[in-house]
Motif scaffolding. Sequence first.
Motif, short mmCIF file in Angstrom:
data_model
loop_
_atom_site.label_atom_id
_atom_site.label_comp_id
_atom_site.label_asym_id
_atom_site.label_seq_id
_atom_site.Cartn_x
_atom_site.Cartn_y
_atom_site.Cartn_z
N PRO A 59 0.81 -1.22 0.00
CA PRO A 59 0.00 0.00 0.00
C PRO A 59 0.85 1.27 0.00
N LEU A 60 2.02 1.20 0.63
CA LEU A 60 2.89 2.37 0.69
C LEU A 60 3.40 2.74 -0.70
N PHE A 61 3.82 1.72 -1.47
CA PHE A 61 4.28 1.97 -2.83
C PHE A 61 3.15 2.51 -3.68
N VAL A 62 2.00 1.88 -3.56
CA VAL A 62 0.86 2.30 -4.38
C VAL A 62 0.54 3.77 -4.12
N SER A 63 0.48 4.13 -2.82
CA SER A 63 0.11 5.51 -2.55
C SER A 63 1.25 6.46 -2.89
N SER A 64 2.50 5.97 -2.85
CA SER A 64 3.60 6.85 -3.25
C SER A 64 3.52 7.19 -4.73
N PHE A 65 3.17 6.18 -5.54
CA PHE A 65 3.02 6.44 -6.98
C PHE A 65 1.89 7.42 -7.22
N ARG A 66 0.78 7.21 -6.49
CA ARG A 66 -0.35 8.11 -6.65
C ARG A 66 0.06 9.54 -6.31
N ARG A 67 0.76 9.68 -5.18
CA ARG A 67 1.23 10.99 -4.77
C ARG A 67 2.16 11.60 -5.82
N ALA A 68 3.04 10.78 -6.36
CA ALA A 68 3.99 11.28 -7.35
C ALA A 68 3.26 11.82 -8.56
N TYR A 69 2.26 11.08 -9.05
CA TYR A 69 1.49 11.54 -10.20
C TYR A 69 0.77 12.85 -9.86
N ASP A 70 0.12 12.86 -8.70
CA ASP A 70 -0.62 14.06 -8.30
C ASP A 70 0.30 15.27 -8.25
N LEU A 71 1.46 15.08 -7.64
CA LEU A 71 2.37 16.19 -7.47
C LEU A 71 2.89 16.66 -8.82
N ALA A 72 3.21 15.71 -9.70
CA ALA A 72 3.71 16.07 -11.02
C ALA A 72 2.65 16.89 -11.77
N PHE A 73 1.39 16.45 -11.65
CA PHE A 73 0.31 17.19 -12.29
C PHE A 73 0.23 18.60 -11.73
N ALA A 74 0.25 18.68 -10.39
CA ALA A 74 0.12 19.97 -9.73
C ALA A 74 1.25 20.90 -10.17
N MET A 75 2.45 20.34 -10.31
CA MET A 75 3.59 21.17 -10.70
C MET A 75 3.43 21.64 -12.15
N GLU A 76 2.95 20.73 -13.00
CA GLU A 76 2.78 21.13 -14.40
C GLU A 76 1.67 22.16 -14.54
N CYS A 77 0.62 22.01 -13.72
CA CYS A 77 -0.46 22.99 -13.77
C CYS A 77 0.04 24.37 -13.40
N ARG A 78 1.10 24.43 -12.61
CA ARG A 78 1.64 25.73 -12.25
C ARG A 78 2.84 26.07 -13.14
N CYS A 79 2.85 25.43 -14.30
CA CYS A 79 3.82 25.75 -15.34
C CYS A 79 5.27 25.50 -14.94
N TYR A 80 5.50 24.48 -14.18
CA TYR A 80 6.87 24.16 -13.82
C TYR A 80 7.58 23.54 -15.01
N THR A 81 8.70 24.13 -15.39
CA THR A 81 9.44 23.54 -16.50
C THR A 81 10.84 23.14 -16.09
N GLY A 82 11.24 23.54 -14.92
CA GLY A 82 12.57 23.17 -14.49
C GLY A 82 13.50 24.36 -14.45
N GLU A 83 14.21 24.57 -15.53
CA GLU A 83 15.24 25.61 -15.56
C GLU A 83 14.66 27.02 -15.46
N GLY A 84 15.55 27.95 -15.16
CA GLY A 84 15.20 29.36 -15.27
C GLY A 84 14.35 29.91 -14.15
N ARG A 85 14.34 29.25 -13.02
CA ARG A 85 13.55 29.79 -11.91
C ARG A 85 14.38 30.80 -11.13
N THR A 86 13.70 31.83 -10.64
CA THR A 86 14.40 32.79 -9.80
C THR A 86 14.09 32.47 -8.34
N ARG A 87 14.83 33.09 -7.44
CA ARG A 87 14.62 32.78 -6.02
C ARG A 87 14.09 33.98 -5.27
#
Lengths: 269, 286
Positions: free
Chosen positions: A206-234
């Motif tokens: 169950p831990l692995f299953v929910s970790s994968f679910r969390r990973a997908y959710d988080l990746a979606f949430a990051m993409e929804c906020r236009c995360y592309t990786g490089e070029g971020r300011t602090r």
Amino acid sequence: MRDITIGQYLSGNSFMHRMDARVKVLLTVVFVVSVFLCKNFWSLLTMVLFVAVFILLSKVPVMTVLKSIKPLAFILLFTAILNIFYVSGGNVLFEWKFIKITDKGLYTAVFMAIRILCLVTFSSLLTYTTTPTALTDAIEKLLSPLKIFKIQVHSLAMMMTLALRFIPTLIEEIDRIMNAQKARGADLETGGFIKRAKALIPILIPLFVSSFRRAYDLAFAMECRCYTGEGRTRMKQMKCGPRDAVASVLAAILIAAVILLNHFFEKLI
Amino acid sequence: MAVLETVNLTHLFGEKTMNRVSAISDVSVKIESGEFLGIIGHTGSGKSTLIQHFNGLLKPTSGKVLLDGKDINESKQTALSARFKVGLCFQYPEYQLFEETVYKDIAFGPTNMKLGKEEIDRRVRRAAEFVGLKKEHLEKSPFDLSGGEKRRAAIAGVMAMEPEILVLDEPTAGLDPVGRETVLNLISDYRKETGSTVILVSHSMDDVARFAKKALVMNKSKAVLFGTVEEVFSHGEELLSMGLDVPAVTRVFIQLKKMGVPVETGVYTNEQGKDAFLQLLRKGDC
């Protein structure tokens, strides 16, 4: 489960808290290298003094620092015992059948124990005084020259940030799943090694299953906020100040002292 | 006789550290056999901590939990047997599914009870029937089921242990209205058929009002109200002041009373509301 202290930041406003995270990371690297350069008790003593000075500068309660050592008690004891029995040479202090303890073995054991203690306390000082975000930012900055070799430093840093972020979440999750399976009569505490390992399956899956679910959710949430990786300011730009100069000078003196003491006194290891 | 009883049950978290938090303090309740009890309270009011004492997952800081009159924390053995007598189904139980097939997952509890193969088979099929899972579902992987089916499969996993007391922590959380209805009805049917005691933790007042006979209200780690549902909901205003919701009908009646209409505020189902209105009309007060 709850007393895992990886990356546990203690808020504060001390000298060490206000140092630049990059300098702190470099300082830790320098410290680790010099600990391994130590060849005798005199140079090791300077290391201990150096740690003591920084504990004072960090204003972290000594008890808290000591607590970070507790989980390592077993490793400390283990290496010490191994060293006592396996290092030969020097005067024999005690002999019984195949067991032989020499003074050199004893010295080495103490030396190694102090060495490990220094390493652990100093690196835990780093995490006590630096927020995980600052730490990963610093590592990202320090590793940025590696971009020449096409290594995605930013992704690495982001991975570290996320990993640290999810430690408490996973601990909570494990707690919850364990309780649920215990409520169904899962026996996690008794039995031999194999039985216990098998008893972990109902928790790990169950831990692995929910970790994968969390990973997908988080990746979606990051993409929804236009995360592309490089070029971020602090929001917080890292700046070196006079404190960092002082710390750097201290580090330089440390290395010099270690090399000199190694040179002038008898070599132990 | 009460099947389950707590005596001055208190639980502190972080006892050894500076930030001591009392999760539940001085809770004494008696739960009769065959009863349908609803536990209501805010998040953080101590509901979940309380039910984890019922099967010995948590040890009380002080006070006792009596199951059939015996202290469950008397020895390791009694605490373990309490886990089978009191079936605890946590919030979002679908996250505890792990086996290859639904059948095996439902059988996990009974297997841990070290029952015979045939008995396990009987219990698994019975529990699956209770929650409305079909035969073909049993051979599927639990991860291939829909959200509602997963929830029901997980509940079946607890029911298959055939506990004397079934405790469910927010069994309808995160389900759509149809899913909620299904789950609540199957719990109610299960109780009617097996005659076992059911404890339902919920923050939906309407659910508790509809299904439970008795209610326990937790607020700020204390048991503030305990009694029949009528008694509890007659304290409607008190519940509202705790920031708890009351059934929509009850709210209407509380407001009516404030406006000077001579009504009782202990009304909590639409049926009762209708009767009360009819009574008023007959008297001709409105």
